[in-house]
Design a protein around this motif. Structure first.
Motif, mmCIF file in Angstrom:
data_model
loop_
_atom_site.group_PDB
_atom_site.id
_atom_site.type_symbol
_atom_site.label_atom_id
_atom_site.label_comp_id
_atom_site.label_asym_id
_atom_site.label_seq_id
_atom_site.Cartn_x
_atom_site.Cartn_y
_atom_site.Cartn_z
ATOM 1 N N LEU A 1 0.816 -1.208 0.000
ATOM 2 C CA LEU A 1 0.000 0.000 0.000
ATOM 3 C C LEU A 1 0.852 1.262 0.000
ATOM 4 O O LEU A 1 0.388 2.328 -0.399
ATOM 5 C CB LEU A 1 -0.944 0.017 1.210
ATOM 6 N N ARG A 2 2.120 1.160 0.421
ATOM 7 C CA ARG A 2 2.973 2.343 0.538
ATOM 8 C C ARG A 2 3.007 3.138 -0.769
ATOM 9 O O ARG A 2 3.005 4.380 -0.757
ATOM 10 C CB ARG A 2 4.391 1.930 0.943
ATOM 11 N N ALA A 3 3.039 2.432 -1.898
ATOM 12 C CA ALA A 3 3.110 3.114 -3.192
ATOM 13 C C ALA A 3 1.874 3.945 -3.482
ATOM 14 O O ALA A 3 1.902 4.829 -4.341
ATOM 15 C CB ALA A 3 3.323 2.092 -4.309
ATOM 16 N N ARG A 4 0.763 3.673 -2.780
ATOM 17 C CA ARG A 4 -0.485 4.408 -3.012
ATOM 18 C C ARG A 4 -0.689 5.535 -2.003
ATOM 19 O O ARG A 4 -1.693 6.255 -2.101
ATOM 20 C CB ARG A 4 -1.684 3.447 -2.916
ATOM 21 N N LEU A 5 0.242 5.695 -1.057
ATOM 22 C CA LEU A 5 0.079 6.682 0.003
ATOM 23 C C LEU A 5 0.943 7.909 -0.241
ATOM 24 O O LEU A 5 2.020 7.826 -0.823
ATOM 25 C CB LEU A 5 0.447 6.071 1.357
ATOM 26 N N PHE A 6 0.461 9.054 0.233
ATOM 27 C CA PHE A 6 1.249 10.278 0.240
ATOM 28 C C PHE A 6 1.902 10.375 1.621
ATOM 29 O O PHE A 6 1.226 10.631 2.622
ATOM 30 C CB PHE A 6 0.373 11.490 -0.041
ATOM 31 N N VAL A 7 3.204 10.150 1.668
ATOM 32 C CA VAL A 7 3.942 10.043 2.929
ATOM 33 C C VAL A 7 4.598 11.372 3.266
ATOM 34 O O VAL A 7 5.173 12.041 2.393
ATOM 35 C CB VAL A 7 5.009 8.938 2.839
ATOM 36 N N VAL A 8 4.524 11.762 4.531
ATOM 37 C CA VAL A 8 5.170 12.988 5.013
ATOM 38 C C VAL A 8 5.936 12.661 6.289
ATOM 39 O O VAL A 8 5.587 11.749 7.029
ATOM 40 C CB VAL A 8 4.134 14.102 5.293
ATOM 41 N N ARG B 1 -3.021 -10.342 -4.208
ATOM 42 C CA ARG B 1 -1.659 -10.752 -4.585
ATOM 43 C C ARG B 1 -1.124 -11.836 -3.653
ATOM 44 O O ARG B 1 -0.507 -12.806 -4.101
ATOM 45 C CB ARG B 1 -0.730 -9.536 -4.573
ATOM 46 N N LEU B 2 -1.333 -11.646 -2.365
ATOM 47 C CA LEU B 2 -0.864 -12.655 -1.405
ATOM 48 C C LEU B 2 -1.594 -13.971 -1.610
ATOM 49 O O LEU B 2 -0.997 -15.050 -1.545
ATOM 50 C CB LEU B 2 -1.081 -12.155 0.023
ATOM 51 N N LEU B 3 -2.894 -13.883 -1.858
ATOM 52 C CA LEU B 3 -3.686 -15.092 -2.058
ATOM 53 C C LEU B 3 -3.229 -15.823 -3.316
ATOM 54 O O LEU B 3 -3.075 -17.054 -3.323
ATOM 55 C CB LEU B 3 -5.161 -14.722 -2.158
ATOM 56 N N GLU C 1 -0.007 -17.673 -2.600
ATOM 57 C CA GLU C 1 -0.193 -18.909 -1.845
ATOM 58 C C GLU C 1 -0.734 -20.025 -2.750
ATOM 59 O O GLU C 1 -0.308 -21.177 -2.657
ATOM 60 C CB GLU C 1 -1.151 -18.683 -0.669
ATOM 61 N N LEU C 2 -1.657 -19.684 -3.630
ATOM 62 C CA LEU C 2 -2.215 -20.687 -4.537
ATOM 63 C C LEU C 2 -1.157 -21.145 -5.549
ATOM 64 O O LEU C 2 -1.111 -22.321 -5.922
ATOM 65 C CB LEU C 2 -3.432 -20.118 -5.271
ATOM 66 N N ALA C 3 -0.290 -20.210 -5.961
ATOM 67 C CA ALA C 3 0.730 -20.543 -6.961
ATOM 68 C C ALA C 3 1.786 -21.497 -6.412
ATOM 69 O O ALA C 3 2.366 -22.283 -7.168
ATOM 70 C CB ALA C 3 1.395 -19.267 -7.477
ATOM 71 N N ARG C 4 2.041 -21.453 -5.103
ATOM 72 C CA ARG C 4 3.083 -22.327 -4.555
ATOM 73 C C ARG C 4 2.518 -23.626 -3.985
ATOM 74 O O ARG C 4 3.202 -24.337 -3.239
ATOM 75 C CB ARG C 4 3.916 -21.579 -3.517
ATOM 76 N N ALA C 5 1.291 -23.945 -4.334
ATOM 77 C CA ALA C 5 0.683 -25.195 -3.863
ATOM 78 C C ALA C 5 1.554 -26.388 -4.250
ATOM 79 O O ALA C 5 2.034 -26.495 -5.375
ATOM 80 C CB ALA C 5 -0.713 -25.356 -4.467
ATOM 81 N N GLY C 6 1.773 -27.266 -3.281
ATOM 82 C CA GLY C 6 2.572 -28.456 -3.509
ATOM 83 C C GLY C 6 4.057 -28.258 -3.327
ATOM 84 O O GLY C 6 4.830 -29.234 -3.374
ATOM 85 N N ARG D 1 -1.784 -17.539 7.596
ATOM 86 C CA ARG D 1 -1.380 -16.823 6.391
ATOM 87 C C ARG D 1 -2.544 -16.719 5.410
ATOM 88 O O ARG D 1 -2.761 -15.676 4.792
ATOM 89 C CB ARG D 1 -0.202 -17.543 5.720
ATOM 90 N N MET D 2 -3.302 -17.788 5.263
ATOM 91 C CA MET D 2 -4.426 -17.768 4.339
ATOM 92 C C MET D 2 -5.498 -16.787 4.794
ATOM 93 O O MET D 2 -6.106 -16.085 3.978
ATOM 94 C CB MET D 2 -5.008 -19.173 4.198
ATOM 95 N N ARG D 3 -5.743 -16.709 6.100
ATOM 96 C CA ARG D 3 -6.743 -15.753 6.593
ATOM 97 C C ARG D 3 -6.285 -14.324 6.339
ATOM 98 O O ARG D 3 -7.083 -13.454 5.988
ATOM 99 C CB ARG D 3 -6.999 -15.982 8.080
ATOM 100 N N ARG D 4 -4.976 -14.060 6.545
ATOM 101 C CA ARG D 4 -4.461 -12.718 6.279
ATOM 102 C C ARG D 4 -4.556 -12.377 4.797
ATOM 103 O O ARG D 4 -4.722 -11.221 4.420
ATOM 104 C CB ARG D 4 -3.003 -12.593 6.740
ATOM 105 N N ALA D 5 -4.423 -13.386 3.954
ATOM 106 C CA ALA D 5 -4.434 -13.158 2.506
ATOM 107 C C ALA D 5 -5.832 -12.991 1.942
ATOM 108 O O ALA D 5 -5.990 -12.628 0.779
ATOM 109 C CB ALA D 5 -3.735 -14.326 1.794
ATOM 110 N N ALA D 6 -6.860 -13.225 2.765
ATOM 111 C CA ALA D 6 -8.242 -13.232 2.269
ATOM 112 C C ALA D 6 -8.591 -11.959 1.516
ATOM 113 O O ALA D 6 -9.269 -11.999 0.490
ATOM 114 C CB ALA D 6 -9.216 -13.453 3.428
ATOM 115 N N ALA D 7 -8.152 -10.802 2.011
ATOM 116 C CA ALA D 7 -8.500 -9.529 1.381
ATOM 117 C C ALA D 7 -7.356 -8.958 0.557
ATOM 118 O O ALA D 7 -7.400 -7.794 0.162
ATOM 119 C CB ALA D 7 -8.912 -8.519 2.457
#
Length: 378
Positions: free
Chosen positions: A46-53, A178-180, A183-188, A169-175
């Motif tokens: 999200l940092r890339a979408r924020l205006f940081v001061v 990209r994270l979700l 996780e699906l891509a590294r299955a197995g 990790r899966m619960r954190r990735a729910a929303a």
């Protein structure tokens, strides 16, 4: 910074009216918000979408990207057990270079906090219906109300009997799409392991204050001078999560397929809930969680939700990972799913994460008036 055009006064008054009439206190939280807190809630991406001061020698802050966290902080600071808050003001998010989108825009919304006495389904229905009425008041004729449920996803994860670290990790990735997807891509795959685990394990056993102090000591010994960016506590937390990701077990192909089947559900409400129930036949925890939807749908319709424009998307989530129950969006066919007119949902976990009392329930909604207005964003 590209500013959003103004909505004509008459149209804006119609859009705000449902929230104003909800009997809420008007609030205007500070524009500057703590950066580390928002990154903890939404992730470093999200940092890339924020205006940081940052003032010289001070902590980093950012212009508020929305109002949910700022209003929650105001509510907790008040010491009140319950509260209803209406807001109307500007929020700020940096747009990707390729996107010609406003970076300063108006939001109107409502947040409700209760101590657990009110029916969750009742407050959810009230807020979702208010968001629908406010969005529809802008005059667009192509709107639909999309529903989701982070709790159903959590129930699906419970039914898969995952290792605790992977389930978390899966619960954190729910929303976080990209994270979700990762996780699906590294299955197995086998856990990566690696030397990063030793430092992560050491940090994981410390309090946030102790972990930050240890990193400060390491930087001092190495002669590294920190001149800005993330603080030591934030870096320590991310080091631990990164090492956990490398060492955690992956989904099996069958488990990944079950998650994909669930996330693929996106259909008119009745059809979608039937599809969820079909998967629930293989996942008892999911069937049990689905049981509360009958009351939820009844209350939504009674509160004024559009019966013929209700959809359900199993993968519906928002940028921040504090949503833990019903989620919803009002979408315009012209604007598409990437530019919702209104968003909202239940976030009972947020007050406690901000230091509030356990048991506080919270639900809210936000409308973008320029998107709701028929002569607005196209």
């Amino acid at each position: 910074m590209r500013a959003e055009p103004r909505v004509p006064a008459q149209a804006l008054a119609a859009i705000r009216a449902p929230f104003v009439e909800a009997g809420a206190e008007r609030v205007d939280p500070p524009i500057l918000q703590p950066l580390s807190l928002l990154l903890d809630l939404a992730g470093e991406a999200l940092r890339a979408r924020l205006f940081v001061v940052q003032a010289e020698g001070g902590q980093e802050a950012c212009l508020r990207p929305d109002f949910t966290v700022p209003v929650a902080r105001l509510h907790l600071a008040s010491g009140a057990a319950e509260g209803r808050y209406y807001y109307e003001g500007t929020a700020f998010r940096a747009a990707p270079e390729s996107a010609d989108r406003p970076e300063e825009f108006l939001q109107v919304g409502l947040e409700i906090y209760d101590s657990g006495k009110a029916s969750p389904a009742a407050t959810e229905a009230e807020v979702a219906a208010l968001a629908w009425r406010a969005a529809a008041a802008g005059g667009r004729g192509d709107l639909s109300l999309w529903l989701g449920d982070v709790g159903l996803f959590a129930a699906l994860i419970d039914s898969l009997k995952l290792a605790p670290s992977l389930a978390a990790r899966m619960r954190r990735a729910a929303a976080r799409p990209r994270l979700l997807a990762a996780e699906l891509a590294r299955a197995g795959a086998e856990p990566e392991g690696g030397p990063a685990g030793a430092l992560a394990a050491r940090l994981a056993g410390l309090s946030e204050k102790e972990a930050a102090a240890l990193l400060e000591e390491i930087w001092a010994l190495a002669g590294i001078e920190r001149v800005g960016g993330r603080g030591p506590a934030e870096i320590a937390q991310r080091l631990v999560r990164k090492a956990e990701a490398a060492q955690a077990p992956a989904l099996t192909p069958d488990q990944a397929e079950a998650v994909k089947r669930y996330l693929a559900i996106a259909a008119p409400l009745d059809q979608a809930l039937e599809a969820v129930d079909d998967i629930g036949g293989e996942a008892p925890a999911l069937s049990a969680a689905l049981g509360g939807w009958a009351e939820r749908v009844e209350r939504l319709i009674r509160a004024g939700a559009p019966v013929d424009r209700l959809w359900f998307a199993a993968g519906l989530g928002h940028t921040f990972d504090y949503y833990d129950g019903l989620t919803f969006e009002v979408r315009s066919e012209a604007l598409g799913a990437e530019r919702p007119v209104a968003v909202g949902g239940r976030y009972d976990s947020l007050p406690a994460r901000l230091g509030g009392a356990d048991g506080t329930r919270a639900v809210g909604a936000m409308v973008r008036p320029w998107r709701a207005y028929a002569g607005g964003e196209a």
